[in-house]
Design an enzyme around this catalytic site. Sequence first.
Site, short mmCIF file in Angstrom:
data_model
loop_
_atom_site.label_atom_id
_atom_site.label_comp_id
_atom_site.label_asym_id
_atom_site.label_seq_id
_atom_site.Cartn_x
_atom_site.Cartn_y
_atom_site.Cartn_z
CB SER A 73 -1.19 -0.50 1.87
OG SER A 73 -2.20 -1.14 0.48
CE LYS A 119 -4.65 2.29 -0.53
NZ LYS A 119 -4.04 0.63 -0.82
CB SER A 126 -4.91 1.49 3.86
OG SER A 126 -4.00 1.25 2.69
CG ASN A 127 -10.99 3.12 0.20
OD1 ASN A 127 -11.46 2.06 -0.62
ND2 ASN A 127 -12.49 3.10 0.85
CG ASN A 128 -6.99 -2.27 -1.01
OD1 ASN A 128 -5.57 -0.74 -0.57
ND2 ASN A 128 -6.97 -3.50 -0.65
CG HIS A 139 1.48 -9.99 -4.90
ND1 HIS A 139 3.01 -10.74 -3.58
CD2 HIS A 139 0.91 -10.54 -4.23
CE1 HIS A 139 2.35 -10.75 -2.38
NE2 HIS A 139 1.01 -10.30 -3.00
N GLY A 171 2.07 -0.28 4.66
CA GLY A 171 2.05 -1.57 3.75
C GLY A 171 1.89 -2.83 3.94
CB SER A 172 0.39 -5.19 5.23
OG SER A 172 0.17 -6.39 6.38
CG LEU A 173 0.58 -6.52 -1.19
CD1 LEU A 173 1.36 -6.93 -1.77
CD2 LEU A 173 -0.92 -7.44 -1.03
#
Length: 509
Positions: free
Chosen positions: A92, A95, A341-343, A394, A455-457
């Site tokens: 994120s 963004k 953090s609104n995708n 990704h 940010g996180s995935l």
Amino acid sequence: MMSKMRLKQVLFLLIIAVLAVFPFLDQGGQSVQATDEITDIEFAEANLEEKLRHILDNEQLDGAITGVNIMQAETGEQLFSQDGDIRLHPASNMKILTAAAALETLGKDYRFSTEVLTNGKKRGKVLHGDLYLKGKGDPTLLKEDLDQFAKELKTQGIQKVKGDLIGDDTWYDDVRLSQDLNWSDEPFYTGAQVSALTLSPNEDYDAGTVIVQVSPADEPGGKAEISLSPETDYVTIENKTKMVPADESKDISIQREHGTNTIVVEGTMPVDGSNSRSWVSVWEPTGYALDVFKKALEEENIQFIGKSEERTGTTPEDAQLLTSKQSMPLHELLIPFMKLSNNGHGEVLTKEMGKVVAGEGSWDEGLDVIEDVAAQFGMDKDTIQLRDGSGMSHKTMIPASDLAQFLYEIQATDWFSEFQYALPIAGESDRFVGGTLRNRMTEEPAKGNVTAKTGSLTGVSTLSGYVTSADGEELIFSIMINNYLGSSSGARAIEDDIATTLAEHQFSE
């Protein structure tokens, strides 16, 4: 007899061996051990590079790639870099680019709009013609707005409509999901579909979702109670829950079946259990907005007569505007977008930039705009790859040094204060102030000081933004951890340690 050249080689090797065994020296001559045995005093007396090297010498990062770049905010001078030129997934932190590009391209006062139009004529209390609900991308449209549309139509004397109710989402293309979104993400609010005509269930503005709430019934043996917000017939609930006695545990699952609007709710709910809520994405959000609007019209006793139907279509160019609504300005929208953090907002803004700049509301055109703005503010187009506006992909790749440079360059813009204000602030408990950092770095000097995007995935954790050191030095940092297999809390702790160290550091000593 040893030659002079051979003697020099031996002496050089001895020096290398000594440096490998003994602690290294900082700029002031104080020794600082680069091991886990370092004391608080030694750490405090170390220079910035030594402190950061020590933090990054963490076994949790073994096998991962960690790109870090620190620079002075005033001059852009690089103070520290570790793998800063390696392309990494920003999650994120993407963004940051989307928000900045929107401010630069659309302007901080830009607003989305939604319109109600007709191609017919009103005769008495009957509108002879179709009624169009035309969306232009507004992710903040609420049921209350549709209710207001219905009230205004009633005020105009319309009590019946002899025609169809048509949803117009042609402001954007019909591609609903970005190309790299995982199928496992799309039933949830983090992977909601993008349509120019969409609806949010509350003021977090998770467009294209409905809130499903599961509440306990009074007696065990039956099913739990399920409600929707807003109320809609567009989704179907399969209630497979079971009420259990008060001493048993709650285990509720809420998930939409792929490719449908069937939401399956299952599991156990104790009679004294707490409510369970989930934001569930809908399949084809245009129809969702249209369904809720139809209910709003019915609540105002506005009826459709004849062979009317609900469908999608394109508003005629000569259609008459009956009523409309504008969204909040962009700089206000950036608060839920960046802090929560609104995708969905990231993807809507991407398509909107494509629509405004190139006349096409698509990911391809919108990402071209973001890429151009990134290059305008110091990033190398040949070194980045952008695949969506939210950071869910990704396949997006950005070096930490490029992102830090971007954060440096945008300080000179006339919209920078709005951008920085939208960033989460460490340790501030209010959701719309602290955002995703509200429960991190809750002690001074980081609290209220670190302003940064999280940010996180899976396998990825990132943090980039601004901080002021103990002696007033304004700093920019970008931290990207990729290929990480440890707990997400472990990665966040390392990021927080770096940001806190920057806040505590004194350059003047």
